[in-house]
Motif scaffolding. Structure first.
Motif: not given
Lengths: 125, 301
Positions: B153, B173-176, B178-179, B182-183, B186, B268-269, B271-272
């Protein structure tokens, strides 16, 4: 044994680094998960009670996906089992799998709380 | 084709224009004709050039501290070849090495993985040269941006492929959600969110997007159907690059996404490194597509 851990330690480490080693963000992500997962479990329970495999697909899929994101591999696996069965139009074994998923979620919740207390950096899970 | 315009005509690329005027370019090619052509092309872009046919002389200039933003190096040269010269230049100026582009006519693929430099195949069309320079210099604004996916990573913002891309994340999907945000954040991207396929289409009606990261399973309208509608509605030069995101690591899933008209696929999930690689491919794909369309005279509207 890592297989017994509710949360996969390597996934948490990777996630922590990927989001910029920001514990606050992971707190937020875990909070979103802990708010959403019980809703998906309830929707799955309702679908099974109503005998609708079709209505089971989405909550099982959502639970699988976000559980995997947070490294809750055991729960993701159970949700996947539910999803695959539901997609095939079957509710065989769904009740037992969901009961197991509900119990596993309690472990995940506790493990996330523990991670949160430790700032997401401890190696225990 | 001379379009009769005095100033450099920026190619119809989707990468945002970047200031090229005044940039200093080192040109190294043992073929004098090639040097003259490159010099003329770069001058038209407003860049200041210095050229030589000798790798050794070029290295002398660099070692003497002459400031260059960019080095255009022919690969096949006597003495140090382009790749080796690029490496020597970087070694000589670890902190402020110019961005290196190697021009090669053969063995392009074979040497592609040799180092983290950009390659261009000769003969180079002015538009392709322009685009490559813009991309290379844009990548440089993010510190030493390696755009290649590595096993590990990459550390956050370093991987910023600072191509300005407008990105829409279609994910329920709220979790995905957000992620993903965020990625992307960044990497320097502020993406917009759509909660399902219908919302994604309305977002595209309101605003131009370069890339849509499209979840496959969504309520209301899933990613596959949303993609079919987007493809039916917007032409290849207009529509965004659509990258599937799916949690189903099942056989045939990828084919289904591509058959619906998606351009790429992420499991998924997310990855950067994989996300960065997909965005990098999207940039390449869009550049090629706009070049193709421009060639056919079908510029994006």
């Amino acid at each position: 044994v890592t297989g017994d851990a509710a949360l996969d330690a390597a996934t948490i480490v990777q996630l922590f680094e990927a989001v910029g080693s920001d514990p606050d963000f992971l707190d937020e992500l875990a909070a979103a998960y802990l708010a959403d997962a019980p809703e998906q479990l309830a929707a799955a329970r309702a679908a099974i009670a109503a005998g609708s495999a079709e209505d089971l697909v989405r909550p099982a899929h959502t639970l699988k996906s976000s559980s995997a994101t947070l490294g809750a591999q055991g729960l993701a696996g159970l949700a996947r089992e539910l999803e695959l069965g539901a997609r095939a139009g079957s509710l065989d074994g769904a009740d037992a799998a969901l009961t197991a998923a509900e119990a596993e979620f309690a472990r995940v919740e506790a493990a996330l709380a523990e991670r949160r207390r430790s700032g997401w950096t401890s190696s225990a899970s | 084709v001379d379009e009769g315009v005095g100033t450099a005509q920026p190619a119809k690329n989707l990468v945002q224009p970047l200031e090229l005027a005044g940039r200093r370019v080192l040109i190294v090619d043992d073929n004098a004709t090639n040097r003259r052509i490159l010099t003329a092309q770069l001058s038209r872009m407003g860049m200041a050039t210095r050229e030589t046919g000798s790798s050794a002389e070029a290295l002398d200039w660099v070692e003497a501290g002459e400031p260059f933003d960019l080095a255009l190096l022919d690969h096949l040269m006597p003495g140090l070849d382009g790749l080796a010269l690029g490496q020597a230049i970087r070694a000589a100026r670890p902190n402020d090495a110019p961005v290196v582009i190697v021009l090669s006519s053969v063995g392009h693929r074979a040497i592609r993985d040799a180092d983290d430099v950009a390659f261009l195949t000769k003969p180079v069309k002015p538009s392709a040269l322009h685009d490559a320079i813009v991309t290379a210099l844009a990548g440089e604004t993010a510190p030493s941006a390696p755009t290649r996916a590595t096993g590990r990573e990459p550390a956050g913002p370093q991987i910023a492929i600072d191509h300005r891309l407008d990105i829409l994340v279609a994910e329920d999907n709220a979790v995905n959600q957000k992620l993903a945000l965020r990625l992307l954040e960044r990497m320097g991207y502020a993406a917009d969110i759509a909660g399902n396929g219908l919302e994604a289409i309305s977002a595209l009606e309101r605003k131009h997007y370069d890339v849509v990261l499209m979840d496959v399973q969504m309520p209301e309208l899933d990613g596959l159907e949303a993609t079919r509608r987007i493809v039916a509605r917007w032409g290849p030069g207009e529509r965004p690059t659509i990258v599937a995101m799916t949690a189903n690591a099942m056989d045939g899933d990828r084919e289904m996404c591509l058959a619906a008209g998606m351009d790429d696929y992420l499991s998924k999930p997310i990855r950067t490194a994989e996300l960065a690689a997909a965005l990098s491919r999207a940039v390449d794909g869009r550049r090629e597509r706009s070049a193709d369309l421009a060639e056919k005279g079908v510029g994006p509207s």
